[in-house]
Write a protein that holds these residues in place. Structure first.
Motif, PDB file in Angstrom:
ATOM      1  N   LEU A 283      92.826  69.706  16.950  1.00 42.52           N
ATOM      2  CA  LEU A 283      92.814  69.347  18.378  1.00 42.52           C
ATOM      3  C   LEU A 283      93.107  67.862  18.571  1.00 42.52           C
ATOM      4  N   LEU A 284      92.596  67.037  17.660  1.00 46.45           N
ATOM      5  CA  LEU A 284      92.893  65.604  17.745  1.00 46.45           C
ATOM      6  C   LEU A 284      94.373  65.342  17.504  1.00 46.45           C
ATOM      7  N   ILE A 285      94.962  66.042  16.529  1.00 46.13           N
ATOM      8  CA  ILE A 285      96.399  65.895  16.271  1.00 46.13           C
ATOM      9  C   ILE A 285      97.203  66.294  17.508  1.00 46.13           C
ATOM     10  N   LEU A 286      96.834  67.396  18.121  1.00 50.46           N
ATOM     11  CA  LEU A 286      97.530  67.847  19.334  1.00 50.46           C
ATOM     12  C   LEU A 286      97.378  66.837  20.467  1.00 50.46           C
TER      13      LEU A 286
ATOM     14  N   ARG B 150      78.159  66.435   8.406  1.00 54.35           N
ATOM     15  CA  ARG B 150      79.289  65.509   8.247  1.00 54.35           C
ATOM     16  C   ARG B 150      79.068  64.254   9.078  1.00 54.35           C
ATOM     17  N   PHE B 151      78.529  64.412  10.275  1.00 50.81           N
ATOM     18  CA  PHE B 151      78.211  63.239  11.095  1.00 50.81           C
ATOM     19  C   PHE B 151      77.215  62.336  10.375  1.00 50.81           C
ATOM     20  N   ALA B 152      76.215  62.959   9.733  1.00 50.87           N
ATOM     21  CA  ALA B 152      75.183  62.179   9.037  1.00 50.87           C
ATOM     22  C   ALA B 152      75.776  61.403   7.870  1.00 50.87           C
ATOM     23  N   GLU B 153      76.754  61.984   7.193  1.00 49.86           N
ATOM     24  CA  GLU B 153      77.327  61.353   6.007  1.00 49.86           C
ATOM     25  C   GLU B 153      78.291  60.225   6.360  1.00 49.86           C
ATOM     26  N   THR B 154      78.983  60.367   7.466  1.00 48.42           N
ATOM     27  CA  THR B 154      80.027  59.406   7.825  1.00 48.42           C
ATOM     28  C   THR B 154      79.549  58.281   8.734  1.00 48.42           C
ATOM     29  N   GLY B 155      78.269  58.312   9.153  1.00 47.16           N
ATOM     30  CA  GLY B 155      77.752  57.269  10.036  1.00 47.16           C
ATOM     31  C   GLY B 155      77.913  57.587  11.506  1.00 47.16           C
ATOM     32  N   ILE B 156      78.575  58.701  11.817  1.00 47.92           N
ATOM     33  CA  ILE B 156      78.770  59.076  13.215  1.00 47.92           C
ATOM     34  C   ILE B 156      77.434  59.397  13.879  1.00 47.92           C
ATOM     35  N   LEU B 157      76.541  60.048  13.124  1.00 42.58           N
ATOM     36  CA  LEU B 157      75.245  60.404  13.686  1.00 42.58           C
ATOM     37  C   LEU B 157      74.453  59.151  14.051  1.00 42.58           C
TER      38      LEU B 157
ATOM     39  N   VAL C 172      78.942  64.199  20.583  1.00 42.53           N
ATOM     40  CA  VAL C 172      79.933  63.494  19.768  1.00 42.53           C
ATOM     41  C   VAL C 172      81.345  63.817  20.247  1.00 42.53           C
ATOM     42  N   TYR C 173      81.602  65.104  20.523  1.00 44.78           N
ATOM     43  CA  TYR C 173      82.937  65.502  20.960  1.00 44.78           C
ATOM     44  C   TYR C 173      83.304  64.913  22.324  1.00 44.78           C
TER      45      TYR C 173
ATOM     46  N   ALA D  92      86.044  58.010  20.769  1.00 48.68           N
ATOM     47  CA  ALA D  92      86.001  57.179  19.557  1.00 48.68           C
ATOM     48  C   ALA D  92      85.274  57.894  18.419  1.00 48.68           C
ATOM     49  N   LEU D  93      84.182  58.584  18.744  1.00 47.81           N
ATOM     50  CA  LEU D  93      83.434  59.310  17.709  1.00 47.81           C
ATOM     51  C   LEU D  93      84.204  60.539  17.240  1.00 47.81           C
ATOM     52  N   LEU D  94      84.857  61.224  18.157  1.00 48.32           N
ATOM     53  CA  LEU D  94      85.664  62.382  17.788  1.00 48.32           C
ATOM     54  C   LEU D  94      86.810  61.965  16.872  1.00 48.32           C
ATOM     55  N   ALA D  95      87.450  60.846  17.203  1.00 48.35           N
ATOM     56  CA  ALA D  95      88.549  60.358  16.379  1.00 48.35           C
ATOM     57  C   ALA D  95      88.050  59.980  14.985  1.00 48.35           C
ATOM     58  N   LYS D  96      86.898  59.323  14.918  1.00 51.47           N
ATOM     59  CA  LYS D  96      86.335  58.949  13.624  1.00 51.47           C
ATOM     60  C   LYS D  96      86.040  60.181  12.789  1.00 51.47           C
TER      61      LYS D  96
END
Length: 309
Positions: free
Chosen positions: A158-161, A219-226, A283-284, A288-292
């Motif tokens: 969806l981000l690519i689109l 995944r959010f927790a691992e990448t810092g997004i959370l 997050v969605y 900025a968070l969705l892109a990350k």
């Protein structure tokens, strides 16, 4: 392409059997029984069942190797413009030896289809005007097929689109690119519905995933997004993760499976109160968070396929 697939999957022949990951046993076991795979999208389990006559699990990984080799050949010929078969075969052999591509294709896991899905989407949008009609059709069919194997590929695609829609708008050629963009959007939605239909076929209930919230938040927790999300929304007595904010970032495996993780202590894998669903929606809703998240997913997929560990 078949010979290239055999050369690319040379680790398979060295290993003497398909490569197994801990989750692979679940896909094989539940797939052969024709039942829902707990906590996973079950499309890959059906793929194993349908293409393993007599329980021969070599055939699914050989199909994966052929699909990967065909993708590389498409890049080699149509994108790079190279026409030397011997050099292509040598390149596949070296990729099989010097990168994890061969091991990834030889593994009984749906991970390889995630990267292939996004690659085919990029191919279609970027090179649409130069493709023959049958190439367009083949790419769309394969894109839909690849996208049925993992729910996590949806936000990335969806981000690519969205990115291509914005690019076409800024270039003022959105009208001329409306057809490929529209077709890609329709097929992306169909893939999401297709996962639900697979589960309906197996269980009689239409659903895409009962644990997608837990895996996404992991995944959010691992990448810092959370962390970034919680800083925006805490303190919040309705969010049990706020009291654990100092524990993040956290490895996804620890978040999901440790009995002492915030997930298992406060919420539960199946998220009965919808706590994780609210985090995912939050997050969605922040571009900025969705892109990350999308870029981290692409990076993880490429790292898995291209880097030796």
């Amino acid at each position: 392409t078949t010979l290239a697939a055999l050369l690319l999957s040379c680790p398979l022949w060295y290993n003497g059997s398909p490569r197994f990951y801990p989750d692979s046993l679940g896909y094989v076991f539940w797939g052969m029984k024709g039942e829902i795979v707990p906590e996973r999208v079950s499309t890959y389990a059906l793929f194993i069942k349908w293409f393993s006559p007599g329980g021969n699990i070599w055939i699914p990984v050989l199909i994966q190797s052929v699909l990967l080799a065909g993708t590389i050949r498409f890049l080699w010929v149509r994108i790079l413009g190279l026409q030397i078969p011997a050099l292509f075969l040598l390149g596949c052999f070296l990729l099989g030896l010097a990168s994890p591509l061969g091991w990834t294709a030889a593994m009984l896991m749906p991970d390889i289809f995630c990267v292939l899905s996004s690659l085919f989407l990029l191919f279609f949008l970027e090179f649409y005007s130069g493709l023959r009609w049958w190439e367009k059709l083949a790419i769309l069919v394969l894109y839909l097929f690849f996208s049925l194997f993992h729910i996590g590929i949806l936000p990335i695609n969806l981000l690519i689109l969205s990115a291509y829609g914005l690019i076409f708008l800024l270039r003022k050629n959105l009208k001329s690119r409306a057809l490929p963009l529209g077709l890609a959007v329709v097929l992306t939605c169909l893939s999401y519905a297709g996962i639900g239909l697979v589960h309906w076929h197996l269980s009689g209930t239409f659903f895409t995933s009962k644990t997608s919230g837990a895996f996404l938040v992991a995944r959010f927790a691992e990448t810092g997004i959370l962390n970034q999300y919680l800083k925006r929304h805490c303190p919040d007595p309705a969010n049990p993760l706020c009291s654990h904010m100092s524990e993040f970032p956290m490895q996804a495996e620890v978040f999901l499976w440790s009995p002492d993780s915030p997930l298992n202590k406060e919420i539960g894998l199946y998220d009965p109160r919808g706590d994780l669903g609210r985090v995912v929606n939050g997050v969605y809703s922040v571009p900025a968070l969705l892109a990350k998240f999308a870029f981290s997913g692409l990076g993880s997929g490429l790292k898995q396929m291209l880097l030796l560990d």
